[in-house]
Design a protein around this motif. Structure first.
Motif, mmCIF file in Angstrom:
data_model
loop_
_atom_site.group_PDB
_atom_site.id
_atom_site.type_symbol
_atom_site.label_atom_id
_atom_site.label_comp_id
_atom_site.label_asym_id
_atom_site.label_seq_id
_atom_site.Cartn_x
_atom_site.Cartn_y
_atom_site.Cartn_z
ATOM 1 N N ASP A 1 0.849 -1.143 0.015
ATOM 2 C CA ASP A 1 0.031 0.023 0.056
ATOM 3 C C ASP A 1 0.850 1.377 -0.033
ATOM 4 O O ASP A 1 0.714 2.311 -0.584
ATOM 5 N N GLY A 2 2.028 1.178 0.856
ATOM 6 C CA GLY A 2 2.906 2.390 0.704
ATOM 7 C C GLY A 2 3.555 2.703 -0.472
ATOM 8 O O GLY A 2 3.503 3.639 -0.921
ATOM 9 N N LEU A 3 3.676 1.700 -1.236
ATOM 10 C CA LEU A 3 4.415 1.699 -2.602
ATOM 11 C C LEU A 3 3.371 2.385 -3.859
ATOM 12 O O LEU A 3 3.768 3.227 -4.473
ATOM 13 N N VAL A 4 1.991 1.848 -3.585
ATOM 14 C CA VAL A 4 1.116 2.569 -4.365
ATOM 15 C C VAL A 4 0.869 3.862 -4.071
ATOM 16 O O VAL A 4 0.638 4.912 -4.822
ATOM 17 N N LYS A 5 1.042 4.224 -2.876
ATOM 18 C CA LYS A 5 0.689 5.689 -2.473
ATOM 19 C C LYS A 5 2.017 6.429 -3.098
ATOM 20 O O LYS A 5 1.660 7.366 -3.609
ATOM 21 N N ARG A 6 3.098 5.885 -2.975
ATOM 22 C CA ARG A 6 4.220 6.702 -3.538
ATOM 23 C C ARG A 6 4.235 6.683 -5.095
ATOM 24 O O ARG A 6 4.179 7.859 -5.596
ATOM 25 N N ILE A 7 3.641 6.023 -5.659
ATOM 26 C CA ILE A 7 3.512 5.984 -7.452
ATOM 27 C C ILE A 7 2.456 6.899 -7.586
ATOM 28 O O ILE A 7 2.774 7.572 -8.700
ATOM 29 N N VAL A 8 1.326 6.901 -6.924
ATOM 30 C CA VAL A 8 0.334 7.845 -7.305
ATOM 31 C C VAL A 8 0.706 9.366 -7.062
ATOM 32 O O VAL A 8 0.599 10.064 -8.030
ATOM 33 N N GLU A 9 1.507 9.452 -5.728
ATOM 34 C CA GLU A 9 1.677 10.748 -5.585
ATOM 35 C C GLU A 9 2.783 11.326 -6.241
ATOM 36 O O GLU A 9 3.072 12.502 -6.631
ATOM 37 N N GLY A 10 3.758 10.388 -6.863
ATOM 38 C CA GLY A 10 4.880 10.659 -7.792
ATOM 39 C C GLY A 10 4.488 10.897 -8.971
ATOM 40 O O GLY A 10 5.256 11.449 -9.952
ATOM 41 N N GLY A 11 3.305 10.443 -9.438
ATOM 42 C CA GLY A 11 2.711 10.842 -10.697
ATOM 43 C C GLY A 11 3.391 9.896 -11.664
ATOM 44 O O GLY A 11 3.569 9.974 -13.047
ATOM 45 N N TYR A 12 3.923 8.607 -11.361
ATOM 46 C CA TYR A 12 4.569 7.655 -12.122
ATOM 47 C C TYR A 12 3.555 6.932 -12.963
ATOM 48 O O TYR A 12 2.407 6.612 -12.701
ATOM 49 N N THR A 13 3.858 6.511 -14.209
ATOM 50 C CA THR A 13 3.187 5.669 -15.221
ATOM 51 C C THR A 13 3.588 4.263 -14.908
ATOM 52 O O THR A 13 4.672 4.164 -15.079
ATOM 53 N N LEU A 14 2.718 3.526 -15.150
ATOM 54 C CA LEU A 14 2.849 1.938 -15.223
ATOM 55 C C LEU A 14 2.454 1.563 -16.717
ATOM 56 O O LEU A 14 1.299 1.891 -17.059
ATOM 57 N N THR A 15 3.209 1.027 -17.257
ATOM 58 C CA THR A 15 2.908 0.425 -18.727
ATOM 59 C C THR A 15 2.600 -1.074 -18.856
ATOM 60 O O THR A 15 3.395 -2.029 -18.573
ATOM 61 N N VAL A 16 1.258 -1.222 -18.596
ATOM 62 C CA VAL A 16 0.713 -2.399 -17.915
ATOM 63 C C VAL A 16 0.417 -3.413 -19.561
ATOM 64 O O VAL A 16 0.006 -2.762 -20.579
ATOM 65 N N CYS A 17 0.694 -4.570 -19.385
ATOM 66 C CA CYS A 17 0.733 -5.463 -20.487
ATOM 67 C C CYS A 17 -0.304 -6.777 -20.355
ATOM 68 O O CYS A 17 0.330 -7.870 -20.006
ATOM 69 N N PRO A 18 -1.443 -6.621 -20.443
ATOM 70 C CA PRO A 18 -2.418 -7.676 -19.652
ATOM 71 C C PRO A 18 -2.276 -9.189 -20.447
ATOM 72 O O PRO A 18 -2.170 -10.235 -19.631
#
Length: 341
Positions: free
Chosen positions: A229-246
């Motif tokens: 959860d802490g990592l998710v919060k950091r990614i959201v707050e940092g504005g990082y993009t995830l390039t997801v490949c379903p």
């Protein structure tokens, strides 16, 4: 009410996670193998397609590097890249940020120059003839040493005007991002953007390392970040993009059922997730098919479709002005089709 898949298919979009060597369709592989008189251990296109049945990432990589072996000349790299561009043009992909793996070619005697000239020439033709803009990302192979990556960076220096960023791919487990701290620091000094595969098979700790040790601008995959959860919060707050490949996640058993894919959860959590195809020839689908695979299992809304299309440009390395132009166009087209984000 507009269907989310129909909307996503019609909207302009960017692809931010694509390995050009992974777009090698069997028909083209056979054609180039014959042209270059290279023997491959499959009697037909059909037999090769049947081999695309992987149990894990390493099984896939074994075939991936085998297919790469037929690429020998500048024309081969041009044909590979042009085939990808013409295919994604059908999906209304208007901007691509593609990876290429120079070490996978230089290690077998094909020069860095041969690969990049062929790829770059096709990208330029795609821009001129198809209206698809591009950024080129040079990936370091993480199963090799950092010394090899540093040698690759030296080979790249005459071509830096053509290279926009560096990435980190191949076998994730046992090869954490911190292994490449020096080469990423050197790459950053040269003005290159930084991305890395993290949290595909590797644990959340690898995502932390991507952020802290090599200071990425964008995270490729990132699925396992959701375990922290802490990592998710950091990614959201940092504005990082995830390039997801379903489809990649499904084929490589990152998920065993698309009903469990984390993409909808990512959107719910406010993560800037994007939809990409990774290695579409091997995983069975380009960008629109990746969206559809999730949508069929976990129905996405029209608003989700608009968000994902907009995320693909927001998370790109285009200029602020270019991003704003695409985001405005998406809003206009979505409104015309009766949808908003």
């Amino acid at each position: 009410m507009v269907d989310a898949y129909e909307l996503f298919a019609e909207l302009p979009k960017a692809e931010l996670h694509l390995h050009i060597e992974g777009s090698f369709e069997p028909e083209l592989m056979f054609e180039i193998a014959r042209r270059n008189q290279v023997s491959i251990p499959y009697a037909s296109v059909e037999e090769l397609r049947k081999a695309y049945d992987f149990g894990n990432l390493q099984d896939f990589l074994d075939i991936y590097y085998q297919g790469m072996s037929v690429l020998l000349r500048e024309r081969d790299f041009y044909d590979l890249t042009w085939a990808y561009l013409t295919r994604v043009n059908e999906d209304n992909v208007r901007h691509v940020e593609i990876f290429f793996d120079p070490q996978g070619h230089t290690e077998r005697g094909v020069s860095f120059e041969t690969a990049i000239i062929g790829i770059h020439r096709a990208l330029e033709d795609g821009k001129a003839k198809l209206g698809i803009s591009y950024k080129l990302i040079m990936s370091y192979l993480r199963h090799l040493s950092e010394e090899s990556a540093l040698e690759t960076l030296e080979q790249a220096k005459p071509f830096l005007d053509w290279i926009d960023g560096v990435g980190l791919d191949s076998s994730e487990m046992g090869h954490p991002p911190s292994k490449f701290k020096t080469v990423f620091a050197e790459s950053k000094k040269l003005g290159l953007k930084l991305v890395a595969h993290a949290g595909e098979e590797g644990p959340p700790a690898y995502v932390y390392e991507a952020l802290d040790d090599i200071q990425v601008d964008r995270i490729d995959h990132g699925n396992r970040a959701l375990e922290d959860d802490g990592l998710v919060k950091r990614i959201v707050e940092g504005g990082y993009t995830l390039t997801v490949c379903p489809l990649s996640n499904l084929k490589l058993c990152g998920v065993t059922d698309m009903k469990d894919h984390p993409l909808p959860k990512m959107l719910e959590l406010g993560l800037r997730a994007t939809v990409n195809s990774d290695d579409p020839a091997y995983f069975g689908g380009y960008v629109n098919q990746n969206f559809k695979a999730v949508h069929d299992a976990q129905p996405l809304s029209a608003a989700d479709a608009v968000t994902l299309a907009k995320n693909s440009f927001s998370g790109s390395f285009l200029s602020a002005q270019e991003k704003a132009s695409w985001l405005g166009l998406i809003d206009e087209q979505a409104a015309e089709m009766g949808a908003t984000a």
